[in-house]
Every structure is written in structure tokens, then in C-alpha cells.
Motif scaffolding. Structure first.
Motif: not given
Length: 231
Positions: A121, A124, A139
């Protein structure tokens, strides 16, 4: 001994499947990895069932009106091990292997450990430090809203079953759920009327049994049994 005044109030028993290899590794096991129980996981179920399931025990087969089971093999095996073959035969018409109880769809996080999910995470540009599946979802997998929708459908079914039996009118009105850690914790939040992201810190160990019910024999007062007296 005084009778248990709440004994007639319908109950929902939550049964989490036993240990898997991914449980040992701390890997998130969702709706795509259909892996079996370990030998120890089977022993967890045998131990819990031996103490809590059967005639005259906490989960009395004759008192069950419905059983909802995740179709994943680790949950199905757990259900099979909870009851003797002859008992399962008698309960057959009450069992629903429902997709509503499949584990949370982890999407991109399937098979990862929590630290690895947070690292991903962060890479991203997403919230990593305070990641909470009940707030942020997964996700490529399910959102909290999607999980809420499917557990709410199940709660509606159960409440319709329980409503006419709040004072023990029909002895066979208890319900058993056999499923997974995150989906059962999501179910508990919604059962209590909280949003799925409500900060309720709850645990249910592999092979463990939890209990939900109602206060004051009132369908509008859902509760969890923090503790109960045993005869």
C-alpha cells in the motif's frame, strides 16, 4: 438451581474453521485460496466439538433451526467434523452452503502477510500505517460496503427466523454459522448494529466458538454473550 431466564432467547453460534498452513504463516487466506485444514486444525475442531457440540451441550443439534456454512473446503471440513455422520444426515435439510459467508475477498492481498500488505500500500501511495480492512477494504478485492451488503442479507434471514421465537416458543430456533475470521467479525459488527468500520476489537481463534443473541428477549436489542453460566 434457578433456571436460566435467557435460555429461551435465540442464539447465533459463530464457528471459525481450524488452522491452515497459511494461518501458521500469517498469510491472508480469502476467497480464492481454497486450502485445507492442517492436522492440528482438525484437532482444534475435534477438541471444541467434543466439549461444546452434541446432545445436552452448548450447541444442541436438535435446537438448530438453520446452519449457514461457507462453501470453502476449510469451512466445510470444519462443519463435517463438528457433527457425527448420523447427526449431519438429520440436519441436512437445515444446511445452506452460502457464498454470503465466504471469507472477505482479499484481491491483491491474497496470500500476503500484514506487513507485506502495508508495504504494498505504501508503494502505491495508499494509507499503510493505519491500514484497517474494515475501513479500507482490499485493492482488487471487496470493499467494506460489499461485505456489509452480503452479511446484512444473512442477518435479515436470521432475524426473520428469530422474531417469532424470542421467548422460546419454538425450541429449535438457534442458528450456526461456520466460516472465517474476517467475515465473522464483520457479521458481529453488523449484528450489533454498528457500521462495519466501528472500532470493535474482536478475536475468534481458529476452531473457536462465539455466541450472539439478544437482550431482554427483544429482537431490537441484539447483543453478544460476553459470558454465560453453565449448569
Amino acid at each position: 438451581m434457578a433456571p436460566d431466564k435467557d435460555a429461551g432467547t435465540p442464539r447465533v453460534f459463530l464457528a471459525r474453521h481450524g488452522q491452515t498452513e497459511w494461518t501458521i504463516d500469517g498469510r491472508w487466506t480469502g476467497s480464492t485460496a481454497d486450502i485445507p485444514l492442517t492436522q492440528f486444525g482438525e484437532s482444534q475442531i475435534s477438541s471444541s466439538a467434543g466439549r461444546l457440540v452434541g446432545p445436552g451441550k452448548l450447541i444442541e443439534p436438535e435446537d438448530l433451526a438453520a446452519i449457514f456454512v461457507s462453501p470453502m473446503q476449510r469451512a466445510r471440513k470444519t462443519y463435517d467434523m463438528m457433527f457425527e455422520p448420523a447427526t449431519r444426515e438429520k440436519l441436512l435439510g437445515k444446511v445452506d452452503f452460502t457464498a454470503d459467508l465466504v471469507e472477505w475477498g482479499y484481491g491483491d492481498y491474497e496470500g500476503l502477510r500484514t506487513a507485506e500488505i502495508k508495504q504494498l500500500r505504501g508503494q502505491r501511495g495508499l494509507n499503510a500505517k493505519d491500514f484497517d480492512i474494515f475501513k479500507h477494504g482490499c485493492e482488487g478485492g471487496e470493499s467494506p460496503e460489499q461485505v456489509t451488503e452480503r452479511v446484512d442479507k444473512l442477518i435479515i434471514k436470521i432475524r426473520e427466523l428469530h422474531a417469532p421465537n424470542m421467548h422460546g416458543e419454538n425450541k429449535a430456533c438457534n442458528v450456526l454459522l461456520v466460516a472465517h475470521g474476517h467475515i465473522l467479525r464483520a457479521f458481529t459488527r453488523r449484528w450489533l448494529g454498528y457500521s462495519i468500520d466501528f472500532p470493535l476489537s474482536a478475536m475468534l481463534e481458529p476452531g473457536g466458538i462465539g455466541i450472539l443473541s439478544y437482550q431482554h428477549h427483544n429482537i431490537e436489542e441484539p447483543a453478544f454473550l460476553l459470558g454465560m453460566a453453565l449448569p
